[in-house]
Design a protein around this motif. Structure first.
Motif, PDB file in Angstrom:
ATOM      1  N   THR A  16       0.823  -1.212   0.000  1.00 33.42           N
ATOM      2  CA  THR A  16       0.000   0.000   0.000  1.00 33.42           C
ATOM      3  C   THR A  16       0.858   1.263   0.000  1.00 33.42           C
ATOM      4  O   THR A  16       0.559   2.228  -0.700  1.00 33.42           O
ATOM      5  CB  THR A  16      -0.939  -0.014   1.231  1.00 33.42           C
ATOM      6  N   LEU A  19       2.217   1.840  -3.468  1.00 36.88           N
ATOM      7  CA  LEU A  19       1.193   2.405  -4.355  1.00 36.88           C
ATOM      8  C   LEU A  19       0.931   3.870  -4.028  1.00 36.88           C
ATOM      9  O   LEU A  19       0.669   4.682  -4.916  1.00 36.88           O
ATOM     10  CB  LEU A  19      -0.106   1.599  -4.218  1.00 36.88           C
ATOM     11  N   GLU A  22       3.583   5.861  -5.658  1.00 36.62           N
ATOM     12  CA  GLU A  22       3.315   6.034  -7.084  1.00 36.62           C
ATOM     13  C   GLU A  22       2.308   7.162  -7.300  1.00 36.62           C
ATOM     14  O   GLU A  22       2.485   8.025  -8.161  1.00 36.62           O
ATOM     15  CB  GLU A  22       2.779   4.738  -7.697  1.00 36.62           C
ATOM     16  N   ARG A  23       1.240   7.163  -6.492  1.00 34.23           N
ATOM     17  CA  ARG A  23       0.220   8.198  -6.631  1.00 34.23           C
ATOM     18  C   ARG A  23       0.804   9.585  -6.327  1.00 34.23           C
ATOM     19  O   ARG A  23       0.525  10.553  -7.021  1.00 34.23           O
ATOM     20  CB  ARG A  23      -0.947   7.877  -5.684  1.00 34.23           C
TER      21      ARG A  23
ATOM     22  N   ARG B  44      -3.333  -1.024  -8.383  1.00 36.94           N
ATOM     23  CA  ARG B  44      -3.810   0.373  -8.442  1.00 36.94           C
ATOM     24  C   ARG B  44      -5.306   0.441  -8.171  1.00 36.94           C
ATOM     25  O   ARG B  44      -5.787   1.373  -7.519  1.00 36.94           O
ATOM     26  CB  ARG B  44      -3.489   0.967  -9.819  1.00 36.94           C
ATOM     27  N   TYR B  47      -5.740   0.020  -4.489  1.00 36.17           N
ATOM     28  CA  TYR B  47      -5.294   1.221  -3.786  1.00 36.17           C
ATOM     29  C   TYR B  47      -6.337   2.334  -3.912  1.00 36.17           C
ATOM     30  O   TYR B  47      -6.644   3.029  -2.938  1.00 36.17           O
ATOM     31  CB  TYR B  47      -3.936   1.703  -4.317  1.00 36.17           C
ATOM     32  N   GLU B  48      -6.883   2.479  -5.114  1.00 38.87           N
ATOM     33  CA  GLU B  48      -7.908   3.515  -5.312  1.00 38.87           C
ATOM     34  C   GLU B  48      -9.140   3.220  -4.444  1.00 38.87           C
ATOM     35  O   GLU B  48      -9.755   4.134  -3.897  1.00 38.87           O
ATOM     36  CB  GLU B  48      -8.290   3.605  -6.793  1.00 38.87           C
ATOM     37  N   ARG B  50      -9.067   1.678  -1.588  1.00 39.34           N
ATOM     38  CA  ARG B  50      -8.691   2.049  -0.208  1.00 39.34           C
ATOM     39  C   ARG B  50      -8.826   3.552  -0.006  1.00 39.34           C
ATOM     40  O   ARG B  50      -9.357   4.013   1.007  1.00 39.34           O
ATOM     41  CB  ARG B  50      -7.214   1.686   0.042  1.00 39.34           C
ATOM     42  N   GLU B  51      -8.293   4.293  -0.977  1.00 40.33           N
ATOM     43  CA  GLU B  51      -8.342   5.760  -0.880  1.00 40.33           C
ATOM     44  C   GLU B  51      -9.788   6.242  -0.812  1.00 40.33           C
ATOM     45  O   GLU B  51     -10.135   7.093   0.005  1.00 40.33           O
ATOM     46  CB  GLU B  51      -7.693   6.379  -2.124  1.00 40.33           C
ATOM     47  N   PRO B  62      -5.320   5.870   3.516  1.00 38.57           N
ATOM     48  CA  PRO B  62      -5.789   4.611   2.898  1.00 38.57           C
ATOM     49  C   PRO B  62      -5.267   3.351   3.583  1.00 38.57           C
ATOM     50  O   PRO B  62      -5.923   2.313   3.530  1.00 38.57           O
ATOM     51  CB  PRO B  62      -5.247   4.702   1.462  1.00 38.57           C
TER      52      PRO B  62
END
Lengths: 91, 378
Positions: A16, A19, A22-23, B44, B47-48, B50-51, B62
């Motif tokens: 996590t 990632l 990366e974001r 990804r 992760y999105e 989670r966000e 997240p």
């Protein structure tokens, strides 16, 4: 094998966090990409963030060493990312 | 077919959910198990999600959201990972078996549990809860909304107890997430367990857990993590600590699409529609002879659930007649809430649960009212 270049490699304790890095870099238009964790750093699998050494100072500006512990924090208005190690490597 | 069993699962979902699942099945590899295109596409997407959920629930970041296969797994993670013999826990008779059965396991291991009761409408006795706190009390574990009565729990009142005493507030949001607003930090929630396939409208097999920063849970499930492979212990940091094994990226992609849909149309709008349907149903059934509605009579103090009984008729048979004759889907029986039924005096009869969503239409509610009227012959 492809020609080797010098990079900074940032490793993490969680997928996590990788990632999230990366974001963060995408949002700031900082170059780099997620790569498999190089064995020179650790043999434990996972994702690492690779950034050309010439571009690293832009990212470094937001990174602070942890107080009283190994590792680093990248703290921005939107994110707080725990970084395990930062290593300069030929990859 | 009229679907009025949304408290069991939101069968009617936004179209984007199935599309997202389909996309993930074609494009998502195994999350955290590679740095190539499809593995990263999956990572990804997760992760999105989670966000998006962290923002939806007001979490710190997240990483505080771990995905589980359902609320039951999330509740097991919390209940089995935070306590030790000698601890005392306060819970309630309103809980689902997903809370009760892990608690019964803890009781066998030497944890003491006090179950707070309710009045005849299923409203919790908050004074008894406050009085139940002992020096060894570690947490209050409570549902945000009963899956039987739909009654909403006054979490602000419970937070005043946990804040004063320094104990944990662990909330089962199975029936409330996606129906009423939840902001974990504003509400003082230390652990929030949620399912993805009810109010949040994602696919079955999805759920999750929020764990407050600074709180460590011992994982009951360990194994593959994609990281730190040579360590004998499972990684201890959130969220991976609670995510051993391959993730349900297909389901999580659907859940992400569902939560984006909720954000787009607005949670308050969803709540408004659900309230309108419950209100319409309650008004419509009020004159049916010998009908009994359980829970708080004020629909604003419930989620979109209305459980009833017709005289002394077996709830399972009423539910079956609703299906066989009218093609109306509802849930009869015990709803995995044995203590709630005991408190309401319906342990023998069960109850017929109607549950509505923002996809339920006025016409469907009218059909349900007419069907009940016909069955009861009034």
């Amino acid at each position: 094998m492809r020609q080797k270049q010098m990079y900074y490699v940032l490793t993490f304790r969680t997928t996590t966090a990788a990632l999230s890095m990366e974001r963060f870099c995408q949002d700031r238009k900082i170059p780099g990409r997620l790569i498999p964790l190089p064995v020179q750093v650790s043999a434990g699998c996972g994702l690492a963030w690779r950034i050309p050494d010439t571009e690293y100072p832009v990212l470094e500006a937001d990174i602070r060493p942890k107080e009283g512990a190994a590792g680093f924090w990248l703290v921005s208005a939107e994110r707080k990312i725990e970084i395990d190690k930062i290593v300069k490597l030929m990859l | 077919m009229i679907y009025l069993d949304c408290a069991a699962t939101s069968m009617k979902k936004p179209k984007a959910v199935a599309q997202a699942v389909s996309w993930a099945m074609e494009h998502a590899g195994n999350v955290g198990r590679g740095a190539y295109g499809s593995a990263l596409s999956g990572a990804r997407c997760v992760y999105e999600a989670r966000e998006t959920l962290a923002q939806f629930f007001g979490a710190e970041d997240p990483s505080r959201i771990a995905f589980t296969s359902n609320a039951t797994e999330a509740l097991n993670a919390a209940i089995r990972g935070l306590f030790s013999p000698g601890d005392h826990i306060i819970s309630t008779v309103c809980e689902h078996n997903s809370v009760l059965r892990p608690l019964y396991l803890l009781e066998k291991e030497g944890v003491e549990v006090t179950y707070i009761g309710t009045d005849t409408s299923g409203m919790l006795d908050y004074s008894a809860m406050e009085q139940a706190v002992q020096p060894q009390t570690k947490a209050i574990i409570v549902t945000h909304a009963s899956n039987l009565t739909g009654n909403l729990t006054d979490l602000a009142r419970i937070h005043s107890i946990t804040e004063k005493t320094g104990i944990l507030l662990i909330v089962d949001a199975s029936q409330s997430a996606g129906s009423v607003p939840i902001h974990v930090r504003d509400m003082g929630i230390d652990v929030l367990c949620f399912t993805g396939h009810k109010g949040l409208m994602g696919p079955q097999g999805t759920g999750g857990i929020y764990v407050r920063e600074g709180l460590a849970i011992r994982p009951f499930k360990v194994g593959g993590s994609g990281i730190l492979s040579f360590e004998r212990e499972h990684p201890g940091r959130m969220p991976e600590v609670l995510e051993a094994g391959t993730m349900n990226v297909h389901g999580i992609a659907g859940l992400l699409a569902a939560v984006k849909y909720i954000e787009e149309i607005g949670l308050s709008h969803i709540r408004e529609i659900e309230l309108e349907r419950v209100r319409q149903f309650q008004e419509g059934i009020a004159s049916i002879k010998e009908i009994r509605l359980y829970g708080n009579p004020d629909p604003r103090k419930r989620v979109g659930i209305a459980s009833v009984n017709l005289g002394s008729e077996d709830s399972a048979q009423v539910a079956d007649e609703l299906w066989e004759t009218y093609e109306i889907c509802v849930r009869g029986g015990a709803h995995c809430a044995p203590r709630m039924h005991e408190a309401l005096g319906t342990a023998g009869q069960g109850a017929v649960r109607f549950s509505f969503s923002s996809f339920t239409t006025e016409e469907e509610v009218d059909c349900a009212i007419r069907a009940l009227r016909e069955i009861q012959g009034a």
